[in-house]
Enzyme design. Sequence first.
Site, PDB file in Angstrom:
ATOM      1  N   GLY A 182       0.823  -1.211   0.000  1.00 28.61           N
ATOM      2  CA  GLY A 182       0.000   0.000   0.000  1.00 28.61           C
ATOM      3  C   GLY A 182       0.852   1.254   0.000  1.00 28.61           C
ATOM      4  O   GLY A 182       1.727   1.426   0.847  1.00 28.61           O
ATOM      5  N   GLY A 194      -0.289   4.397   0.353  1.00 25.61           N
ATOM      6  CA  GLY A 194      -1.095   5.504   0.863  1.00 25.61           C
ATOM      7  C   GLY A 194      -0.305   6.326   1.869  1.00 25.61           C
ATOM      8  O   GLY A 194       0.925   6.293   1.900  1.00 25.61           O
ATOM      9  N   PHE A 195      -1.026   7.077   2.699  1.00 22.31           N
ATOM     10  CA  PHE A 195      -0.368   7.920   3.693  1.00 22.31           C
ATOM     11  C   PHE A 195       0.557   7.108   4.596  1.00 22.31           C
ATOM     12  O   PHE A 195       1.660   7.544   4.918  1.00 22.31           O
ATOM     13  CB  PHE A 195      -1.417   8.632   4.544  1.00 22.31           C
ATOM     14  CG  PHE A 195      -2.158   9.712   3.809  1.00 22.31           C
ATOM     15  CD1 PHE A 195      -1.521  10.869   3.420  1.00 22.31           C
ATOM     16  CD2 PHE A 195      -3.514   9.571   3.510  1.00 22.31           C
ATOM     17  CE1 PHE A 195      -2.200  11.873   2.750  1.00 22.31           C
ATOM     18  CE2 PHE A 195      -4.200  10.569   2.840  1.00 22.31           C
ATOM     19  CZ  PHE A 195      -3.542  11.719   2.455  1.00 22.31           C
ATOM     20  N   GLY A 196       0.118   5.918   5.005  1.00 20.26           N
ATOM     21  CA  GLY A 196       0.922   5.103   5.899  1.00 20.26           C
ATOM     22  C   GLY A 196       2.127   4.505   5.211  1.00 20.26           C
ATOM     23  O   GLY A 196       3.262   4.635   5.667  1.00 20.26           O
ATOM     24  N   VAL A 213      -1.652  -7.420  -4.110  1.00 16.35           N
ATOM     25  CA  VAL A 213      -1.300  -8.516  -3.209  1.00 16.35           C
ATOM     26  C   VAL A 213      -2.569  -9.277  -2.832  1.00 16.35           C
ATOM     27  O   VAL A 213      -3.590  -8.682  -2.468  1.00 16.35           O
ATOM     28  CB  VAL A 213      -0.585  -7.983  -1.955  1.00 16.35           C
ATOM     29  CG1 VAL A 213      -0.322  -9.121  -0.967  1.00 16.35           C
ATOM     30  CG2 VAL A 213       0.723  -7.309  -2.345  1.00 16.35           C
ATOM     31  N   GLU A 265     -18.656  17.120   3.233  1.00 17.03           N
ATOM     32  CA  GLU A 265     -17.878  17.838   2.218  1.00 17.03           C
ATOM     33  C   GLU A 265     -18.451  17.594   0.831  1.00 17.03           C
ATOM     34  O   GLU A 265     -18.555  18.512   0.009  1.00 17.03           O
ATOM     35  CB  GLU A 265     -16.403  17.429   2.301  1.00 17.03           C
ATOM     36  CG  GLU A 265     -15.781  17.885   3.621  1.00 17.03           C
ATOM     37  CD  GLU A 265     -14.283  17.627   3.731  1.00 17.03           C
ATOM     38  OE1 GLU A 265     -13.795  16.670   3.101  1.00 17.03           O
ATOM     39  OE2 GLU A 265     -13.614  18.396   4.441  1.00 17.03           O
ATOM     40  N   ASP A 311      -5.764   2.443   8.066  1.00 15.65           N
ATOM     41  CA  ASP A 311      -7.183   2.067   8.088  1.00 15.65           C
ATOM     42  C   ASP A 311      -7.409   0.567   8.219  1.00 15.65           C
ATOM     43  O   ASP A 311      -8.487   0.137   8.621  1.00 15.65           O
ATOM     44  CB  ASP A 311      -7.872   2.531   6.787  1.00 15.65           C
ATOM     45  CG  ASP A 311      -8.006   4.042   6.708  1.00 15.65           C
ATOM     46  OD1 ASP A 311      -7.611   4.727   7.669  1.00 15.65           O
ATOM     47  OD2 ASP A 311      -8.512   4.526   5.686  1.00 15.65           O
ATOM     48  N   ALA A 314      -6.094   9.861   8.013  1.00 12.85           N
ATOM     49  CA  ALA A 314      -4.728   9.920   7.506  1.00 12.85           C
ATOM     50  C   ALA A 314      -3.677  10.089   8.616  1.00 12.85           C
ATOM     51  O   ALA A 314      -2.642   9.418   8.580  1.00 12.85           O
ATOM     52  CB  ALA A 314      -4.609  11.044   6.470  1.00 12.85           C
TER      53      ALA A 314
END
Lengths: 433, 433
Positions: free
Chosen positions: B10, B12-14, B78, B169, B298, B314
């Site tokens: 992944g 992403g942010f992590g 994966v 939003e 997440d 995030a």
Amino acid sequence: VTRPRVVVIGAGFGGLRVARGLRRAPVDVLLLDAANYHLFQPLLYQVATAGLAPTDIAYPVRGALRRITNAGFRLGTVTGADLDRKVVTTAEGTEVAFDFLVVAAGARTATFGVPGADEHARGLKTLEDALRLRSHLLLRFEEAAADPGLVGEGALTTVVVGGGPTGVELAGALRELHRVLAKDFPGLPVDQARVVLVELAPHVLAPFHERLRRHAVRQLEARGVELRLGRSVAKVTPGGVVLDDGSEVVAQTVVWAAGVQAAELAAQLGFERGPGGRIVVDERLAVPGRDDVWVIGDIAAARDEQGQLLPQVAPVAMQGGLHVAAEIASQVAGTPRNAPFRYRDKGTMATIGRRAAVAQLPPGLRFRGTLGWLMWLGLHLVMLIGYRNRASVLLNWAYNYLTWERGGRLITYQGEAQDEPPDGRGPGLPPSP
Amino acid sequence: VTRPRVVVIGAGFGGLRVARGLRRAPVDVLLLDAANYHLFQPLLYQVATAGLAPTDIAYPVRGALRRITNAGFRLGTVTGADLDRKVVTTAEGTEVAFDFLVVAAGARTATFGVPGADEHARGLKTLEDALRLRSHLLLRFEEAAADPGLVGEGALTTVVVGGGPTGVELAGALRELHRVLAKDFPGLPVDQARVVLVELAPHVLAPFHERLRRHAVRQLEARGVELRLGRSVAKVTPGGVVLDDGSEVVAQTVVWAAGVQAAELAAQLGFERGPGGRIVVDERLAVPGRDDVWVIGDIAAARDEQGQLLPQVAPVAMQGGLHVAAEIASQVAGTPRNAPFRYRDKGTMATIGRRAAVAQLPPGLRFRGTLGWLMWLGLHLVMLIGYRNRASVLLNWAYNYLTWERGGRLITYQGEAQDEPPDGRGPGLPPSP
């Protein structure tokens, strides 16, 4: 009091000019297009090579018509017309009535019956073509990164068929993209990435003066584009192309930029057709024998005073659109002009890449190199619709130039990533006439 | 000398923070992701509502890793892991060996078994979701322009399920889009376009202080969002939603923003799972009993000192990524820290639209209105990756704010335009756990 209705098929350079030209005439204009945006096709290759975003070169038709209070838009694919009843029919099954009809549906890729081209080569005429090509190119690099043996199978090689402006600009942009990808893929031998440009004529950029053609060839070669001049493609296979001398180029990407033909609609309307399937028009750009049906741009077989076919380029479509608007307005006013269309060639340009372009203006003025490139940049910025698009293109060009990067290196086309056959072949082109 | 290999699933942010945190450690890091770009999910709803372009909020992973010389990327999905042999397997059929594994595969939409939600509602988690939603919304307006009777069938109505930050939003942005579309479609009764926000709780924005929630409700109502608070969706149909009180909202667009669950991979890895299918981790964020497998963001069921589940936002992923990087580096150095992960809440924000946002910082500081909005703008600009993306977002925001326009009103998703069933239903969501 109902006003005459002008139906325009196609919201390209020509169609939009018809609406603008009629903005003060006592008519209602309805543009029909299968896309809800006007596409600035001259920069499509920069979307395909990750230099620009789709929203940079596409502008909503409804936005372009905002200030033209007598013009509207409808999304739809026109599939035919009934000229007696004066309606066009759409793929959605609706009929649209017209008093005047302007056919401005443009062109599509033509492969001239070359074996395998329809199945294994890809065109570059629509935004989807560009996004598919971008995803396809980047996916080949990703696959080769996981399995370096694919480099030998042409994963990093692109064959561009056709040495006109589209082919030359794409070939140059692909080599600049390779420089960026060399940084992205440090483990890959990106120096083995190839761009092979195949052109039937002994030179590139046929419409240009010989000195500019030679400049373009030097610039392409300096950027590592391999030229196969005086060669034609005999066959396209899932693994590359075979040239007319029997030589083979192993490549997992083949882009067909060697020719266009009239849009499918030309055949569906039942008019007489000329070269490339283009609709035959009289010197006013009307269908012979009619005062209510007009044809402009790439789909029209318009000719100049010497009987030469006019080229399929944006300025012909734009001038044709304004001409037809004036003709229709004069008819509505009861004073038909019946003037012949006179195309005024204001010059032509093509860019090879960073600080390299060729431009020639009619009085024999020729420009190349950095000056030609700056002229090219400026003209294209001015021709874009909308301040936001211009500012965004300028931002991206400045970024590309200063950083040697490309911001759009995204594999976003789900269909490309998931549905494409593993042999790397193209999505298929429409059949040639 | 081979260095330990850290495989991160992944980007992403992590996942990106793990790579950054290990950039000076004597390890090789390999990021795997099914997309070749890092997606800035907090602004995804602005792509869906035509305010930003995909290239504004997506950044190529390989670009993000340029300066991290010990990190690489591989495109792939994966599908499982063999922990004894220490390999992960991909959908492409390859195996990737690891010494340390970090699972950072994120979350996907969860519909909690609500009848019809999987079939007829659409999520907003991926770039494709956003482009599909954008095309879907615009197509409904085009269809209604051709056939005004469709307005009564909910062509211009969107139901947003879920009053968390994403739902709020999106609802606010949709109302601003309606203002633009009113100019695009002068013949349509766009004043009948509706946004209905359904939220189970008696308030929106659960994580915020009550005064900020009330501010958000006032701002949403001032913008014409219809709130259905304290209501849940009993059923989603092809033509709209049925609420728990039996009332019906006729709508051709239903967006499910009411919950997330762990990515599919969580179930495929065979670890113990907690709420929402999230992988149970110990206080270090490791899989219990292992020192080589870590889970962040997440997809992790991480808890704070009071045993409360950490939110799927995030900052938790980013801090988790840096924590795990430090843990792995300490193990490689032979001096394992085995430190517990302590999430530091730095505050939370949500925007409703033009000059309207809510923000709260931990010491009890609260902001709203124009000041909150400016803070929101600034923070999101800073968090984006890359100067080009920041400049482009700033350009688009300035354009949107000054002109009340949206530049991205393009129907580009071919699959949406051509393959979608005519009942206007969504593309289907992944099955709920």
